[in-house]
Scaffold this motif. Sequence first.
Motif, PDB file in Angstrom:
ATOM      1  N   GLN A 185     -76.744  35.420  12.336  1.00 27.10           N
ATOM      2  CA  GLN A 185     -75.470  35.152  12.970  1.00 27.10           C
ATOM      3  C   GLN A 185     -75.497  35.504  14.456  1.00 27.10           C
ATOM      4  N   ARG A 186     -76.247  36.527  14.828  1.00 21.03           N
ATOM      5  CA  ARG A 186     -76.332  36.919  16.234  1.00 21.03           C
ATOM      6  C   ARG A 186     -76.865  35.773  17.092  1.00 21.03           C
ATOM      7  N   HIS A 187     -77.862  35.053  16.578  1.00 18.42           N
ATOM      8  CA  HIS A 187     -78.424  33.937  17.342  1.00 18.42           C
ATOM      9  C   HIS A 187     -77.402  32.808  17.502  1.00 18.42           C
ATOM     10  N   MET A 188     -76.599  32.593  16.466  1.00 19.86           N
ATOM     11  CA  MET A 188     -75.550  31.574  16.557  1.00 19.86           C
ATOM     12  C   MET A 188     -74.488  31.996  17.567  1.00 19.86           C
ATOM     13  N   ASP A 189     -74.165  33.274  17.587  1.00 22.51           N
ATOM     14  CA  ASP A 189     -73.191  33.777  18.557  1.00 22.51           C
ATOM     15  C   ASP A 189     -73.740  33.696  19.983  1.00 22.51           C
ATOM     16  N   LEU A 190     -75.031  33.943  20.145  1.00 24.11           N
ATOM     17  CA  LEU A 190     -75.647  33.788  21.466  1.00 24.11           C
ATOM     18  C   LEU A 190     -75.587  32.339  21.928  1.00 24.11           C
ATOM     19  N   ALA A 191     -75.882  31.412  21.005  1.00 22.10           N
ATOM     20  CA  ALA A 191     -75.813  29.988  21.339  1.00 22.10           C
ATOM     21  C   ALA A 191     -74.391  29.593  21.719  1.00 22.10           C
ATOM     22  N   ALA A 192     -73.411  30.059  20.952  1.00 27.50           N
ATOM     23  CA  ALA A 192     -72.008  29.759  21.258  1.00 27.50           C
ATOM     24  C   ALA A 192     -71.618  30.325  22.617  1.00 27.50           C
ATOM     25  N   SER A 193     -72.169  31.485  22.954  1.00 29.35           N
ATOM     26  CA  SER A 193     -71.805  32.155  24.208  1.00 29.35           C
ATOM     27  C   SER A 193     -72.348  31.416  25.422  1.00 29.35           C
ATOM     28  N   ILE A 194     -73.633  31.046  25.404  1.00 32.85           N
ATOM     29  CA  ILE A 194     -74.194  30.354  26.571  1.00 32.85           C
ATOM     30  C   ILE A 194     -73.600  28.953  26.682  1.00 32.85           C
ATOM     31  N   GLN A 195     -73.251  28.345  25.552  1.00 35.38           N
ATOM     32  CA  GLN A 195     -72.591  27.040  25.610  1.00 35.38           C
ATOM     33  C   GLN A 195     -71.217  27.167  26.271  1.00 35.38           C
ATOM     34  N   ILE A 218     -68.659  26.743  33.708  1.00 35.78           N
ATOM     35  CA  ILE A 218     -69.235  26.486  35.028  1.00 35.78           C
ATOM     36  C   ILE A 218     -69.144  25.006  35.388  1.00 35.78           C
ATOM     37  N   VAL A 219     -69.483  24.134  34.444  1.00 33.76           N
ATOM     38  CA  VAL A 219     -69.429  22.689  34.709  1.00 33.76           C
ATOM     39  C   VAL A 219     -67.993  22.264  35.010  1.00 33.76           C
ATOM     40  N   LEU A 220     -67.030  22.794  34.270  1.00 32.74           N
ATOM     41  CA  LEU A 220     -65.632  22.444  34.523  1.00 32.74           C
ATOM     42  C   LEU A 220     -65.168  22.938  35.882  1.00 32.74           C
ATOM     43  N   ARG A 221     -65.582  24.128  36.276  1.00 31.81           N
ATOM     44  CA  ARG A 221     -65.209  24.608  37.612  1.00 31.81           C
ATOM     45  C   ARG A 221     -65.813  23.722  38.697  1.00 31.81           C
ATOM     46  N   LEU A 222     -67.056  23.336  38.515  1.00 34.87           N
ATOM     47  CA  LEU A 222     -67.701  22.452  39.486  1.00 34.87           C
ATOM     48  C   LEU A 222     -66.973  21.115  39.593  1.00 34.87           C
ATOM     49  N   THR A 223     -66.724  20.480  38.455  1.00 33.43           N
ATOM     50  CA  THR A 223     -66.118  19.145  38.487  1.00 33.43           C
ATOM     51  C   THR A 223     -64.683  19.206  38.996  1.00 33.43           C
ATOM     52  N   VAL A 282     -79.111  19.130  32.476  1.00 32.08           N
ATOM     53  CA  VAL A 282     -77.853  19.697  31.985  1.00 32.08           C
ATOM     54  C   VAL A 282     -76.874  18.589  31.596  1.00 32.08           C
ATOM     55  N   ALA A 283     -77.022  17.401  32.169  1.00 33.36           N
ATOM     56  CA  ALA A 283     -76.141  16.283  31.829  1.00 33.36           C
ATOM     57  C   ALA A 283     -76.372  15.776  30.411  1.00 33.36           C
ATOM     58  N   LEU A 284     -77.453  16.230  29.757  1.00 32.60           N
ATOM     59  CA  LEU A 284     -77.656  15.898  28.344  1.00 32.60           C
ATOM     60  C   LEU A 284     -76.809  16.792  27.428  1.00 32.60           C
ATOM     61  N   ASN A 285     -76.077  17.747  28.022  1.00 29.49           N
ATOM     62  CA  ASN A 285     -75.193  18.607  27.229  1.00 29.49           C
ATOM     63  C   ASN A 285     -73.910  17.819  26.961  1.00 29.49           C
ATOM     64  N   CYS A 286     -73.928  17.061  25.867  1.00 28.55           N
ATOM     65  CA  CYS A 286     -72.840  16.121  25.604  1.00 28.55           C
ATOM     66  C   CYS A 286     -71.537  16.828  25.260  1.00 28.55           C
ATOM     67  N   VAL A 287     -71.604  18.077  24.800  1.00 29.18           N
ATOM     68  CA  VAL A 287     -70.379  18.829  24.525  1.00 29.18           C
ATOM     69  C   VAL A 287     -69.651  19.110  25.832  1.00 29.18           C
ATOM     70  N   ALA A 288     -70.393  19.581  26.834  1.00 30.30           N
ATOM     71  CA  ALA A 288     -69.793  19.821  28.148  1.00 30.30           C
ATOM     72  C   ALA A 288     -69.274  18.521  28.750  1.00 30.30           C
ATOM     73  N   ASN A 289     -70.035  17.427  28.604  1.00 27.72           N
ATOM     74  CA  ASN A 289     -69.592  16.136  29.142  1.00 27.72           C
ATOM     75  C   ASN A 289     -68.259  15.714  28.534  1.00 27.72           C
ATOM     76  N   GLY A 290     -68.132  15.901  27.222  1.00 28.11           N
ATOM     77  CA  GLY A 290     -66.886  15.545  26.544  1.00 28.11           C
ATOM     78  C   GLY A 290     -65.707  16.347  27.068  1.00 28.11           C
ATOM     79  N   LYS A 291     -65.932  17.618  27.362  1.00 21.77           N
ATOM     80  CA  LYS A 291     -64.848  18.454  27.891  1.00 21.77           C
ATOM     81  C   LYS A 291     -64.462  18.033  29.301  1.00 21.77           C
ATOM     82  N   VAL A 292     -65.444  17.601  30.103  1.00 22.18           N
ATOM     83  CA  VAL A 292     -65.127  17.096  31.440  1.00 22.18           C
ATOM     84  C   VAL A 292     -64.263  15.842  31.338  1.00 22.18           C
TER      85      VAL A 292
END
Length: 613
Positions: free
Chosen positions: A271-281, A287-292, A310-320
């Motif tokens: 679970q710690r690894h999943m929480d780390l992944a959720a955190s960096i995501q 950061i991407v939202l602040r930039l845009t 970083v543009a392959l991060n489709c989750v961030a793209n969807g939020k933008v």
Amino acid sequence: MLVLGISAFYHDSAAALIRDGEIIAAAQEERFTRKKHDASFPAHAIRYCLEEARIANGSIDRVAFYEKPFLKFERLIETYLAYAPQGFESFRKAMPLWIGEKLFQRDLLVRELAEIAPGLGDKTLLRFSEHHYSHAASAYYPSPFQSALVLTMDGVGEWTTTSAAIGQGNDLKIIKELHFPHSLGLLYSAFTYYTGFKVNSGEYKVMGLAPYGEPKYAKAIFDHLIDVKPDGSFRLNLDYFSYCTGLTMTGAKFDVIFGGPPRKPDELLEQRHMDLAASIQAVTEEIVLRLTRSLAAQTGLRNLCLAGGVALNCVANGKVLRDGRFDNIFVQPAAGDAGGALGAALAVYHDETGADQHARPTSQPDAMSGAYLGPKFEQADIERRLTAAGAVFEIVEEAELISKTAAALASGQAVGWHQGRMEFGPRSLGNRSILGDPRSPTMQKALNLKVKYRESFRPFAPSVLRERVADWFEINSDSPYMLLVAGVKSEHCRKMSNEEQALFGIDKLNVTRSDIPAVTHVDYSARIQTVHHETNPRFHALISQFEKLTGCPVLINTSFNVRGEPIVCTPEDAFACFMGSEIEFLAVGDCVLHKDRQNPDLALDYKNAFELD
């Protein structure tokens, strides 16, 4: 004017060819050599591009390389001098390669090009484009926009790690940059390394793992690792990283903050690894939202183009997109280094000709032709190749091909689908795809474990008819390249019970959450590909026939390969993967193959044939 673009010598080497601004061909070297992320000189990809354009003698007007080696060499020297004597070991290992090869990269390129065709070995043809300018050009010039903000983000080019540019007609100018060692891509890669995945290839696993966790470490990242300003600019605290001086991404101080040493690739995910992944995501998205947001306010532009890894991060793209600061977003489908080959060619063409329009067919939404820019095999050639491989197949008309394939999908079979021109970029978009029924509650796990031979948590994308996307997902815009994430419509969702919500991470995977559970992530999101009749009529027809049979205009679409293997290119590649996995039905051109009719002696051990990716 013919311009050949090349990216090479780091990862994902590729070649692209444009004629008078029109993209003729583009492909990654890995598809021909069968070596995933192949970084070698893209000789096979170049030969393919020349063949596609019917250029026999290499009569090219310009050859464009995607970055400037001298600037990269300068960064290596200056970084070492800034940290010396730390990092001597990594410096010692890098220097012979740089001095013996990369410092004289012009000569190396000319020699390699001359071996392909004498006409290519002319030094006067060669041009070099800066890494992030190549990324920016790859996104802006093929886009449907006559003006746009262009944001590029990756690990590092020569010095730049993030750039903002403005495109107006033919003119593309970078207006802001962030420089190494301060890098959002390298921050994300540090967590890729720390959670036990391969840097430069496993970042999408971290993104896929994130919904199983909680962003419990996001505050620690902001407190210790990165200082982010309101406009999205940032600086990393290099005390926690080793990439400037060592051969790893993180160091001992990083381990203290995040609870232990990096996970080894063969260790179980916790679970710690999943929480780390959720955190960096979560940090990346912020950061991407602040930039845009800041760039939208500064420029007033309503169109956004994205490129860089970083543009392959489709989750961030969807939020933008959902953030609403931009009306339209175009993401280069080959957003990583492979796309730099295309960007370099486009940059040189527009710089040297001053052509003042985006060249694209009027029937196409953009100039990428659906990213279908790779090799195509004629029906007679397909039949010859399959026969030589020992395949048993029947030849059918297109209507019967569509009917039989849709019926196989509706009956729960895993289907290999090899049609038309191969895709350019990391995603299969309906021409080199493994397809499945998204309504099946067991299909995601079965495809991962029995067909792809990879981790069960890995998500699959839905390919949906463009005209039906808003009926099934919280989005009503084009997403042809599988680079936007949106929620599944509430009327198709099933709310998880308290007991199901309390399940440990990956155990949630087996909970049926929607009418299309095989493509619905645990957070009710999906990575969407909209399928357009204009760019892929055969794939569109297949999904339409599947909808007639089932009422569902959606298919599972994943890349046609197993773990660690590049996406298939040739009919032989498709047949080998078919025989080495538990794919049950294969369609190559107009040829239909059933697994139970094949010679069992031709079965291959694909499960152990490739390394972990």
